[in-house]
Design a protein around this motif. Structure first.
Motif, PDB file in Angstrom:
ATOM      1  N   GLY A   4      30.715  27.050  -0.037  1.00 50.60           N
ATOM      2  CA  GLY A   4      29.539  27.266  -0.887  1.00 50.60           C
ATOM      3  C   GLY A   4      28.637  26.049  -0.927  1.00 50.60           C
ATOM      4  O   GLY A   4      27.413  26.160  -0.842  1.00 50.60           O
ATOM      5  N   LEU A   5      29.258  24.867  -1.050  1.00 50.45           N
ATOM      6  CA  LEU A   5      28.477  23.627  -1.073  1.00 50.45           C
ATOM      7  C   LEU A   5      27.770  23.403   0.258  1.00 50.45           C
ATOM      8  O   LEU A   5      26.592  23.028   0.291  1.00 50.45           O
ATOM      9  CB  LEU A   5      29.384  22.441  -1.393  1.00 50.45           C
ATOM     10  CG  LEU A   5      28.715  21.060  -1.405  1.00 50.45           C
ATOM     11  CD1 LEU A   5      27.594  21.012  -2.434  1.00 50.45           C
ATOM     12  CD2 LEU A   5      29.740  19.968  -1.674  1.00 50.45           C
ATOM     13  N   THR A   6      28.480  23.640   1.355  1.00 53.42           N
ATOM     14  CA  THR A   6      27.882  23.473   2.683  1.00 53.42           C
ATOM     15  C   THR A   6      26.691  24.415   2.871  1.00 53.42           C
ATOM     16  O   THR A   6      25.646  24.010   3.384  1.00 53.42           O
ATOM     17  CB  THR A   6      28.932  23.737   3.778  1.00 53.42           C
ATOM     18  OG1 THR A   6      29.996  22.806   3.644  1.00 53.42           O
ATOM     19  CG2 THR A   6      28.307  23.596   5.165  1.00 53.42           C
ATOM     20  N   THR A   7      26.857  25.669   2.435  1.00 50.60           N
ATOM     21  CA  THR A   7      25.775  26.655   2.548  1.00 50.60           C
ATOM     22  C   THR A   7      24.576  26.240   1.705  1.00 50.60           C
ATOM     23  O   THR A   7      23.425  26.330   2.143  1.00 50.60           O
ATOM     24  CB  THR A   7      26.271  28.035   2.089  1.00 50.60           C
ATOM     25  OG1 THR A   7      27.380  28.432   2.894  1.00 50.60           O
ATOM     26  CG2 THR A   7      25.164  29.075   2.205  1.00 50.60           C
ATOM     27  N   PHE A   8      24.867  25.771   0.504  1.00 48.00           N
ATOM     28  CA  PHE A   8      23.795  25.342  -0.399  1.00 48.00           C
ATOM     29  C   PHE A   8      23.026  24.166   0.190  1.00 48.00           C
ATOM     30  O   PHE A   8      21.797  24.145   0.218  1.00 48.00           O
ATOM     31  CB  PHE A   8      24.395  24.964  -1.754  1.00 48.00           C
ATOM     32  CG  PHE A   8      23.380  24.560  -2.783  1.00 48.00           C
ATOM     33  CD1 PHE A   8      22.739  25.505  -3.564  1.00 48.00           C
ATOM     34  CD2 PHE A   8      23.067  23.224  -2.979  1.00 48.00           C
ATOM     35  CE1 PHE A   8      21.794  25.131  -4.516  1.00 48.00           C
ATOM     36  CE2 PHE A   8      22.141  22.836  -3.923  1.00 48.00           C
ATOM     37  CZ  PHE A   8      21.496  23.797  -4.706  1.00 48.00           C
ATOM     38  N   MET A   9      23.771  23.163   0.683  1.00 48.57           N
ATOM     39  CA  MET A   9      23.135  21.965   1.230  1.00 48.57           C
ATOM     40  C   MET A   9      22.314  22.281   2.475  1.00 48.57           C
ATOM     41  O   MET A   9      21.230  21.721   2.687  1.00 48.57           O
ATOM     42  CB  MET A   9      24.188  20.912   1.551  1.00 48.57           C
ATOM     43  CG  MET A   9      24.914  20.351   0.341  1.00 48.57           C
ATOM     44  SD  MET A   9      23.800  19.529  -0.807  1.00 48.57           S
ATOM     45  CE  MET A   9      23.200  18.187   0.197  1.00 48.57           C
ATOM     46  N   ALA A  10      22.811  23.190   3.295  1.00 48.30           N
ATOM     47  CA  ALA A  10      22.063  23.571   4.497  1.00 48.30           C
ATOM     48  C   ALA A  10      20.747  24.223   4.105  1.00 48.30           C
ATOM     49  O   ALA A  10      19.697  23.985   4.721  1.00 48.30           O
ATOM     50  CB  ALA A  10      22.898  24.524   5.353  1.00 48.30           C
ATOM     51  N   GLY A  11      20.775  25.035   3.066  1.00 46.93           N
ATOM     52  CA  GLY A  11      19.550  25.677   2.595  1.00 46.93           C
ATOM     53  C   GLY A  11      18.553  24.670   2.057  1.00 46.93           C
ATOM     54  O   GLY A  11      17.354  24.772   2.297  1.00 46.93           O
ATOM     55  N   VAL A  12      19.060  23.679   1.321  1.00 41.97           N
ATOM     56  CA  VAL A  12      18.178  22.646   0.765  1.00 41.97           C
ATOM     57  C   VAL A  12      17.534  21.827   1.885  1.00 41.97           C
ATOM     58  O   VAL A  12      16.340  21.506   1.830  1.00 41.97           O
ATOM     59  CB  VAL A  12      18.973  21.727  -0.184  1.00 41.97           C
ATOM     60  CG1 VAL A  12      18.145  20.493  -0.560  1.00 41.97           C
ATOM     61  CG2 VAL A  12      19.369  22.487  -1.445  1.00 41.97           C
ATOM     62  N   ARG A  13      18.317  21.480   2.904  1.00 37.91           N
ATOM     63  CA  ARG A  13      17.768  20.703   4.014  1.00 37.91           C
ATOM     64  C   ARG A  13      16.701  21.489   4.776  1.00 37.91           C
ATOM     65  O   ARG A  13      15.814  20.892   5.393  1.00 37.91           O
ATOM     66  CB  ARG A  13      18.892  20.280   4.962  1.00 37.91           C
ATOM     67  CG  ARG A  13      19.765  19.157   4.424  1.00 37.91           C
ATOM     68  CD  ARG A  13      20.650  18.583   5.520  1.00 37.91           C
ATOM     69  NE  ARG A  13      21.630  19.563   5.975  1.00 37.91           N
ATOM     70  CZ  ARG A  13      22.847  19.695   5.445  1.00 37.91           C
ATOM     71  NH1 ARG A  13      23.223  18.911   4.438  1.00 37.91           N
ATOM     72  NH2 ARG A  13      23.687  20.585   5.923  1.00 37.91           N
ATOM     73  N   ASP A  14      16.792  22.794   4.721  1.00 38.70           N
ATOM     74  CA  ASP A  14      15.829  23.638   5.428  1.00 38.70           C
ATOM     75  C   ASP A  14      14.519  23.777   4.656  1.00 38.70           C
ATOM     76  O   ASP A  14      13.502  24.197   5.217  1.00 38.70           O
ATOM     77  CB  ASP A  14      16.435  25.030   5.667  1.00 38.70           C
ATOM     78  CG  ASP A  14      15.541  25.922   6.509  1.00 38.70           C
ATOM     79  OD1 ASP A  14      15.187  25.505   7.641  1.00 38.70           O
ATOM     80  OD2 ASP A  14      15.169  27.019   6.044  1.00 38.70           O
ATOM     81  N   MET A  15      14.535  23.413   3.378  1.00 38.95           N
ATOM     82  CA  MET A  15      13.318  23.547   2.565  1.00 38.95           C
ATOM     83  C   MET A  15      12.329  22.425   2.861  1.00 38.95           C
ATOM     84  O   MET A  15      12.732  21.327   3.241  1.00 38.95           O
ATOM     85  CB  MET A  15      13.673  23.509   1.065  1.00 38.95           C
ATOM     86  CG  MET A  15      14.377  24.733   0.537  1.00 38.95           C
ATOM     87  SD  MET A  15      14.412  24.764  -1.278  1.00 38.95           S
ATOM     88  CE  MET A  15      15.308  23.254  -1.654  1.00 38.95           C
TER      89      MET A  15
END
Length: 287
Positions: free
Chosen positions: A90-101
């Motif tokens: 979940g943390l990895t998915t969240f962080m990947a999404g943030v980096r994509d913003m």
């Protein structure tokens, strides 16, 4: 360059958007699954989480949310290894999404304003240093220590380039370094002024005028310190109030000097200077 509020994963010191939440300082492997899971849940409620909810339809946020919900359910069933694995996913998915913003526009604007304030304040510090140095040279016929002007100019030039490229964090760091150089010079200059003036305080009158010039040198730095250090509004108002109090005290000292009561005038001027220096220390300007 990302100005995300969640770039620190293993040593969190960033404040979450909601004051009632407090993220743990350590979410490393040595931290319990309960703490890590609480951290990620709170992290998803941060400003970055709020932005991620609308980024590309909120897909990354929803995926992370499902993983964290599954982790919470697994933990409630005492399936700790499964909960740990799901939490990390979940943390990895969240962080990947943030980096994509894209960069946070509010954070960029805040950094931009801070850069502009520092830039303007630094120019005022440079002016104050030059003005004091010229006055000391004119009044005492001596040259006081100067700062490395080429270094300061270089730092300011590179800071402008960084700001133009949108790297306000680096630009602010350069201006802060330049400000330290100039501030140290002002302090050294005033100390040098003290040493020179001490050679000519042969009469109470001369000593009074020395203390007057010393007071004025500090007094003019209050507005500069407020502009550069940007203290909280209540603190800035307190500094201004102390500055006004010092001016009143200095005026009373002047009246005593007019009466030729120099010993009392000197004492009062010293007190006025102490008030100004205390105001400067409130903004972390140690003079």
């Amino acid at each position: 360059m990302k100005y995300s509020a969640i770039v620190f994963i293993f040593a969190i010191t960033t404040a979450i958007a909601y004051p009632s939440f407090a993220a743990p300082r350590d979410v490393s492997a040595s931290t319990s699954i309960e703490v890590r899971l609480d951290y990620v849940e709170k992290l998803m409620q941060s400003r970055s989480g709020q932005r991620l909810q609308t980024h590309k339809g909120g897909k990354a946020y929803k995926d992370a949310q499902k993983l964290i919900a599954a982790a919470r359910a697994a933990l409630q069933q005492n399936q700790r290894d499964k909960a740990d694995k799901l939490t990390r996913q979940g943390l990895t998915t969240f962080m990947a999404g943030v980096r994509d913003m894209p960069d946070d526009p509010e954070e960029i604007e805040r950094m931009k304003n801070r850069f502009n304030n520092l830039r303007t304040g630094l120019e005022k510090f440079v002016y104050a240093q030059t003005d004091n140095r010229q006055r000391i040279a004119s009044e005492k016929g001596v040259s006081s220590p100067d700062y490395n002007k080429s270094k300061v100019a270089e730092l300011m030039s590179y800071a402008d380039i960084d700001a133009a490229e949108g790297d306000y964090e680096k630009a602010i760091a350069r201006l802060t370094e330049a400000q330290t150089i100039v501030t140290a010079s002002i302090q050294g200059m005033l100390n040098h002024s003290t040493l020179v003036s001490e050679l000519d305080v042969s009469t109470p009158e001369k000593e009074y005028f020395y203390e007057l010039r010393r007071y004025l040198g500090y007094e003019e730095l209050i507005p500069v310190a407020i502009e550069v250090k940007r203290p909280a509004a209540p603190l800035a108002e307190q500094m201004k109030s102390m500055g006004e109090k010092a001016k009143w005290m200095a005026e009373q000292a002047r009246l005593k000097a007019i009466e030729k009561n120099y010993p009392v005038a000197i004492r009062m001027m010293l007190d006025a200077t102490s008030v100004v220096r205390e105001a400067l220390k409130m903004a972390d300007v140690d003079m």
